[in-house]
Enzyme design. Structure first.
Site, short mmCIF file in Angstrom:
data_model
loop_
_atom_site.label_atom_id
_atom_site.label_comp_id
_atom_site.label_asym_id
_atom_site.label_seq_id
_atom_site.Cartn_x
_atom_site.Cartn_y
_atom_site.Cartn_z
N PHE A 122 0.88 -1.36 -0.02
CA PHE A 122 -0.01 0.02 0.02
C PHE A 122 0.94 1.14 0.10
O PHE A 122 1.43 1.59 0.98
CB PHE A 122 -0.95 -0.02 1.09
N THR A 125 1.73 6.95 1.64
CA THR A 125 2.39 8.12 2.47
C THR A 125 3.66 8.93 1.54
O THR A 125 4.23 7.83 0.87
CB THR A 125 3.11 7.64 3.64
N ASN A 128 6.00 14.60 2.37
CA ASN A 128 5.28 16.05 2.84
C ASN A 128 3.79 15.57 2.71
O ASN A 128 2.85 16.54 2.90
CB ASN A 128 5.62 16.98 1.89
N GLY A 130 1.85 13.00 5.00
CA GLY A 130 1.40 11.80 5.84
C GLY A 130 -0.03 11.99 6.32
O GLY A 130 -0.99 11.20 5.69
N SER A 131 -0.46 12.57 7.26
CA SER A 131 -1.72 12.76 7.91
C SER A 131 -2.59 13.48 6.91
O SER A 131 -3.78 13.38 6.51
CB SER A 131 -1.80 13.54 9.30
N ILE A 336 7.56 -3.65 35.85
CA ILE A 336 7.51 -4.93 36.84
C ILE A 336 8.74 -5.75 36.57
O ILE A 336 9.11 -6.12 37.87
CB ILE A 336 6.18 -5.67 36.36
N GLY A 339 15.16 -3.85 36.57
CA GLY A 339 16.29 -3.62 35.53
C GLY A 339 16.30 -4.73 34.50
O GLY A 339 16.74 -4.31 33.42
N GLU A 362 -1.18 4.01 10.27
CA GLU A 362 -2.70 3.93 9.88
C GLU A 362 -3.61 5.01 10.18
O GLU A 362 -4.70 4.99 10.63
CB GLU A 362 -3.17 2.50 10.62
#
Length: 379
Positions: A122, A125, A128, A130-131, A336, A339, A362
């Site tokens: 696909f 994009t 310059n 994108g959205s 959780i 380290g 997406e």
């Protein structure tokens, strides 16, 4: 399980889980480390007919249901998010052809997509654009019975192995630019590929640049009509957003299970950390948010399959909620483990890196909020 999941879908989900745990789980860290397309996973999906999930039955697919695809994608992402992109991109790449292709186009490309012989991509994009899709610079100029396409596409998933590409370009008609979708085969002269991005996460899913320099495409390769490209792109993304939610849910599930198992063995202050109320509350919140996201995703997929009127809103909500959720869950999983969670010895470090991008591709989560709000106001 959710009552919307039938016995056949449940059996498919269990089969995918078994394959992933036996064949891919031992490879997940290596797939991330090598940062190349996992051809063995591609072969595994092909041999086990997993690609058939993305194509309608009349072209060699399984049942054509997005719900089936999403529950299986979640099982893949639970083990390896990069591998879930192999199946997810197969579906997104095929979506424009499946949704708006004519019979000749569907017959040519979809059966080979169902077997994995083709890996469609696909290509929307741009650097310059994108959205803001309307800012795309790629153009298609008519020349006899062909169109000549020139432009650059970026952040294209699996560009290095893709074939064919659905390329979106502007066509000038009566002084107006009309976004149009074209099928471009990989071996078309003038089509080339730039670098792969060196990404933070999903490193086993290569993301590259597609370069089109005077690429000649016959008119027969137009999807729909001139000017249909915008609608084709967003109809495809409505499906892709629900799949993205499914990937996020599977990834979060894997992170929770890792954190839970660690909490059942790690001793601090004389008892298991899983017996500490602070850790228990974190695990409880993680589980609750995952189940809420899963319920919303299944609702969105059900609405998509049944073409319900509010499907677009639920698609955006599913993507928004699940991808915000997975970032929180994977971050807490690292916390959780302490380290150790920050070290590559444990998978939660990789999972946290993988999680971030789901709120970006997406359609960013800011765009999802716009889609949701506009749909609400339209109602």
């Amino acid at each position: 399980m959710d009552p919307r999941i039938n016995e056949e879908q449940l059996m498919m989900m269990r089969n995918v889980r078994k394959i992933m745990e036996e064949k891919v789980a031992p490879r997940a860290a290596e797939i991330d480390e090598k940062a190349v397309f996992p051809r063995d996973v591609h072969q595994l999906f092909s041999e086990n007919e997993i690609y058939s999930l993305v194509v309608p039955p009349e072209y060699g697919g399984l049942d054509g249901q997005l719900l089936t695809l999403c529950i299986c994608i979640s099982e893949i992402s639970r083990v390896c998010a990069s591998s879930s992109m192999v199946l997810g991109n197969q579906s997104l790449g095929a979506a424009p052809i499946a949704l708006r292709g004519n019979e000749q186009q569907k017959s040519r490309y979809l059966p080979k997509t169902a077997t994995g012989e083709l890996l469609p991509c696909f290509a929307l994009t741009e650097p310059n654009a994108g959205s803001d899709v309307s800012s795309m610079q790629t153009r298609a100029v008519p020349d006899g019975d062909d169109y000549i396409i020139s432009g650059n596409k970026c952040f294209i998933t699996h560009a290095e192995v893709g074939d064919p590409f659905t390329v979106f370009a502007k066509v000038r008609v009566n002084g107006k630019d009309k976004i149009t979708a074209f099928i471009v085969d990989r071996d078309t002269p003038g089509l080339s590929f730039g670098k792969n991005e060196n990404k933070m996460g999903l490193r086993g899913s290569p993301t590259g640049t597609v370069i089109l320099e005077n690429v000649r495409v016959p008119k027969e390769n137009i999807l729909g009509n001139i000017g249909d490209g915008f609608r084709i792109a967003f109809d495809s993304l409505d499906k892709g957003r629900i799949m993205t939610g499914a990937m996020a849910i599977g990834l979060a599930q894997g992170a929770l299970e890792c954190a839970r198992d660690y909490a059942k063995t790690r001793v601090q202050f004389g008892k298991l950390i899983g017996e500490q109320q602070g850790i228990q509350f974190m695990l409880a919140d993680m589980e609750t948010s995952i189940q809420a996201a899963r319920s919303l995703m299944l609702t969105a997929a059900y609405k998509y399959d049944n073409k319900e009127a509010d499907m677009v809103r639920f698609s955006a909500m599913s993507k928004l909620f699940a991808t915000d959720m997975v970032m929180n869950v994977t971050t807490n999983a690292v916390q959780i483990l302490g380290g150790y969670g920050y070290c590559r010895e444990y998978p939660v470090e990789r999972m946290m890196r993988d999680a971030k991008v789901f709120a970006i591709f997406e359609g960013t989560n800011q765009i999802q909020r716009i889609v949701i709000a506009r749909d609400l106001m339209k109602d």
